[in-house]
Write an enzyme that holds these catalytic residues in place. Structure first.
Site, PDB file in Angstrom:
ATOM      1  N   HIS A   2      -0.283   1.647   4.063  1.00  0.00           N
ATOM      2  CA  HIS A   2      -0.649   2.980   4.552  1.00  0.00           C
ATOM      3  C   HIS A   2       0.108   3.300   5.853  1.00  0.00           C
ATOM      4  O   HIS A   2       0.580   4.423   6.044  1.00  0.00           O
ATOM      5  CB  HIS A   2      -2.146   3.057   4.860  1.00  0.00           C
ATOM      6  CG  HIS A   2      -3.042   2.832   3.673  1.00  0.00           C
ATOM      7  ND1 HIS A   2      -3.863   1.732   3.553  1.00  0.00           N
ATOM      8  CD2 HIS A   2      -3.253   3.566   2.555  1.00  0.00           C
ATOM      9  CE1 HIS A   2      -4.549   1.804   2.419  1.00  0.00           C
ATOM     10  NE2 HIS A   2      -4.201   2.900   1.793  1.00  0.00           N
ATOM     11  N   GLY A  31       2.326   6.813  -1.787  1.00  0.00           N
ATOM     12  CA  GLY A  31       3.006   5.549  -2.077  1.00  0.00           C
ATOM     13  C   GLY A  31       3.420   5.469  -3.539  1.00  0.00           C
ATOM     14  O   GLY A  31       2.679   5.904  -4.425  1.00  0.00           O
ATOM     15  N   LYS A  51       3.301   2.848  -4.977  1.00  0.00           N
ATOM     16  CA  LYS A  51       2.320   1.882  -5.484  1.00  0.00           C
ATOM     17  C   LYS A  51       1.447   2.506  -6.574  1.00  0.00           C
ATOM     18  O   LYS A  51       1.128   1.876  -7.573  1.00  0.00           O
ATOM     19  CB  LYS A  51       1.479   1.394  -4.301  1.00  0.00           C
ATOM     20  CG  LYS A  51       0.120   0.840  -4.616  1.00  0.00           C
ATOM     21  CD  LYS A  51       0.226  -0.563  -5.150  1.00  0.00           C
ATOM     22  CE  LYS A  51      -1.107  -1.266  -5.293  1.00  0.00           C
ATOM     23  NZ  LYS A  51      -2.209  -0.478  -5.775  1.00  0.00           N
ATOM     24  N   ASP A  52       1.034   3.768  -6.354  1.00  0.00           N
ATOM     25  CA  ASP A  52       0.239   4.495  -7.354  1.00  0.00           C
ATOM     26  C   ASP A  52       1.193   5.473  -8.040  1.00  0.00           C
ATOM     27  O   ASP A  52       1.167   6.676  -7.789  1.00  0.00           O
ATOM     28  CB  ASP A  52      -0.927   5.201  -6.669  1.00  0.00           C
ATOM     29  CG  ASP A  52      -1.848   4.194  -6.000  1.00  0.00           C
ATOM     30  OD1 ASP A  52      -2.691   3.623  -6.690  1.00  0.00           O
ATOM     31  OD2 ASP A  52      -1.676   3.949  -4.791  1.00  0.00           O
ATOM     32  N   SER A  63      -2.989  -3.670  -1.216  1.00  0.00           N
ATOM     33  CA  SER A  63      -3.980  -2.744  -1.763  1.00  0.00           C
ATOM     34  C   SER A  63      -5.292  -2.968  -1.030  1.00  0.00           C
ATOM     35  O   SER A  63      -5.632  -4.105  -0.691  1.00  0.00           O
ATOM     36  CB  SER A  63      -4.186  -3.024  -3.264  1.00  0.00           C
ATOM     37  OG  SER A  63      -5.366  -2.386  -3.713  1.00  0.00           O
ATOM     38  N   ARG A 119      -7.980  -2.964  -2.345  1.00  0.00           N
ATOM     39  CA  ARG A 119      -8.828  -3.758  -3.254  1.00  0.00           C
ATOM     40  C   ARG A 119      -8.495  -5.249  -3.200  1.00  0.00           C
ATOM     41  O   ARG A 119      -9.243  -6.054  -3.773  1.00  0.00           O
ATOM     42  CB  ARG A 119      -8.692  -3.233  -4.680  1.00  0.00           C
ATOM     43  CG  ARG A 119      -9.341  -1.859  -4.859  1.00  0.00           C
ATOM     44  CD  ARG A 119      -9.378  -1.425  -6.310  1.00  0.00           C
ATOM     45  NE  ARG A 119     -10.275  -0.297  -6.522  1.00  0.00           N
ATOM     46  CZ  ARG A 119      -9.881   0.980  -6.607  1.00  0.00           C
ATOM     47  NH1 ARG A 119      -8.607   1.294  -6.489  1.00  0.00           N
ATOM     48  NH2 ARG A 119     -10.763   1.956  -6.808  1.00  0.00           N
TER      49      ARG A 119
HETATM   50  P1  AMP Z   1      -5.444   4.685  -1.146  1.00  0.00           P
HETATM   51  O1  AMP Z   1      -6.105   4.673   0.177  1.00  0.00           O
HETATM   52  O2  AMP Z   1      -5.450   3.357  -1.820  1.00  0.00           O
HETATM   53  O3  AMP Z   1      -5.878   5.819  -2.023  1.00  0.00           O
HETATM   54  O4  AMP Z   1      -3.906   4.946  -0.861  1.00  0.00           O
HETATM   55  C1  AMP Z   1      -3.492   5.983  -0.037  1.00  0.00           C
HETATM   56  C2  AMP Z   1      -2.003   6.107  -0.132  1.00  0.00           C
HETATM   57  O5  AMP Z   1      -1.404   4.881   0.258  1.00  0.00           O
HETATM   58  C3  AMP Z   1      -1.520   6.389  -1.566  1.00  0.00           C
HETATM   59  O6  AMP Z   1      -0.440   7.305  -1.514  1.00  0.00           O
HETATM   60  C4  AMP Z   1      -1.062   5.040  -2.026  1.00  0.00           C
HETATM   61  O7  AMP Z   1      -0.086   5.092  -3.038  1.00  0.00           O
HETATM   62  C5  AMP Z   1      -0.504   4.472  -0.743  1.00  0.00           C
HETATM   63  N1  AMP Z   1      -0.423   3.021  -0.807  1.00  0.00           N
HETATM   64  C6  AMP Z   1      -1.399   2.159  -1.171  1.00  0.00           C
HETATM   65  N2  AMP Z   1      -0.938   0.893  -1.164  1.00  0.00           N
HETATM   66  C7  AMP Z   1       0.367   0.953  -0.797  1.00  0.00           C
HETATM   67  C8  AMP Z   1       1.399  -0.018  -0.614  1.00  0.00           C
HETATM   68  N3  AMP Z   1       1.190  -1.311  -0.821  1.00  0.00           N
HETATM   69  N4  AMP Z   1       2.623   0.414  -0.222  1.00  0.00           N
HETATM   70  C9  AMP Z   1       2.857   1.736  -0.016  1.00  0.00           C
HETATM   71  N5  AMP Z   1       1.922   2.707  -0.174  1.00  0.00           N
HETATM   72  C10 AMP Z   1       0.691   2.318  -0.554  1.00  0.00           C
END
Ligand code: AMP
Length: 285
Positions: free
Chosen positions: A43, A153, A155-156, A191, A193
């Site tokens: 993030h 990211g 990542k998703d 992640s 998670r």
């Molecule tokens: P989340 O809080 O998991 O919903 O993720 C918020 C943002 O962070 C989303 O755009 C994700 O794709 C991005 N993100 C999560 N994990 C990673 C990672 N390992 N590398 C880059 N971006 C990430």
């Protein structure tokens, strides 16, 4: 050494609009980084990227209930706002938009975005309501913050494709940009998670990245995707994952069937369950 300034946090749409108005009055461009909190280096890399692209970096923290099905992990999703704010101060985020559920979905809320196209298949098959919830909350975030760009990211990866499609389809006045996945040194994608993983599961989890990297390499070298996918699924299960939801090779822009012969970019995507935790990852071909 001077103490780090606290990051400004706003919790109502009215306060947010005041802050954004002040940025615009000063002529500042704005990048939005939407998150669900429990922030990690992945993030924070998005916030660094936001700073490279715009004068102001706004980070939203909102665990969006509408993108979780009743049997999913909404109630146990990790939350650590104090820790998140300290991390965001360290990367000098300008503003944190942290509404509560009532501010985001007030009594009587009744509008829902229903993406198809890139939202079909993969996560869309396993989590049928997920991208509707993601698209709806992101559409709200975009009209609340009115950023020039929003950063997500890779990542998703399917989420990134769905949101690019939504912005294109609805003529929303911003640009969606993807940023590379940040990984642990053994390849595991960071992640929120990952905190659910036991030490044994954590040791096994990098097999996901290794297996899809092998698929990408095989497809690059001319081996048909089907055989490479079968090898990857076997390797993931043999390592100790309980279930593989999919290993798939797709067109990197549309997420439709990948036809390597047309010279289009491809993507290998995986989702699998280890213990009680479902992990996703993807790599380019
Ligand atoms: P989340 O809080 O998991 O919903 O993720 C918020 C943002 O962070 C989303 O755009 C994700 O794709 C991005 N993100 C999560 N994990 C990673 C990672 N390992 N590398 C880059 N971006 C990430």
């Amino acid at each position: 050494m001077a103490a780090k300034a606290n990051v400004q946090v706003v919790r109502t749409v009215a306060e947010l609009r005041d802050a954004v108005r002040a940025y615009r009055k000063a002529g500042d461009s704005i990048a939005l980084v939407p998150t669900m909190g429990a922030l990690h280096r992945g993030h924070l890399a998005l916030v660094d990227y936001a700073h490279q692209r715009c004068r102001r970096a706004v980070v939203s923290i909102f665990v969006n209930p509408t993108q979780f099905a009743p049997h999913e992990d909404l109630s146990r999703y990790p939350r650590d706002e104090a820790g998140d704010l300290a991390k965001l101060a360290s990367v000098t985020a300008d503003l944190v938009w942290a509404p509560n559920v009532e501010e985001m979905y007030p009594e009587g809320f009744a509008t829902h975005i229903c993406p198809t196209g890139a939202a079909r298949g993969l996560e869309g098959d396993i989590r049928p309501h997920h991208f509707g919830g993601v698209a709806t909350v992101c559409c709200k975030l975009f009209s609340q913050v009115t950023p020039d760009i929003a950063i997500f990211g890779e990542k998703d990866f399917q989420q990134l494709c769905v949101l690019k499609q939504m912005v294109r389809d609805l003529n929303l006045p911003l640009v969606i940009e993807g940023a590379p996945t940040i990984r642990e040194s053994d390849g595991l994608a960071l992640s929120s998670r990952n905190v659910y993983l036991t030490p044994h599961e954590r040791a096994v989890a990098p097999v996901l990245f290794k297996s899809i990297s092998d698929v990408a390499e095989a497809v690059r070298s001319g081996i048909g995707p089907a055989a490479a996918i079968e090898t990857a699924v076997s390797a993931i299960l043999a390592a100790g994952f309980a279930r593989v939801d999919y290993v798939a090779v797709k067109d990197a822009e549309t997420l439709s069937h990948y036809d390597g012969t047309a010279g289009r970019p491809g993507r290998v995507l995986v989702a699998a369950v280890i213990g009680k935790t479902r992990l996703i990852d993807n790599v380019p071909i």
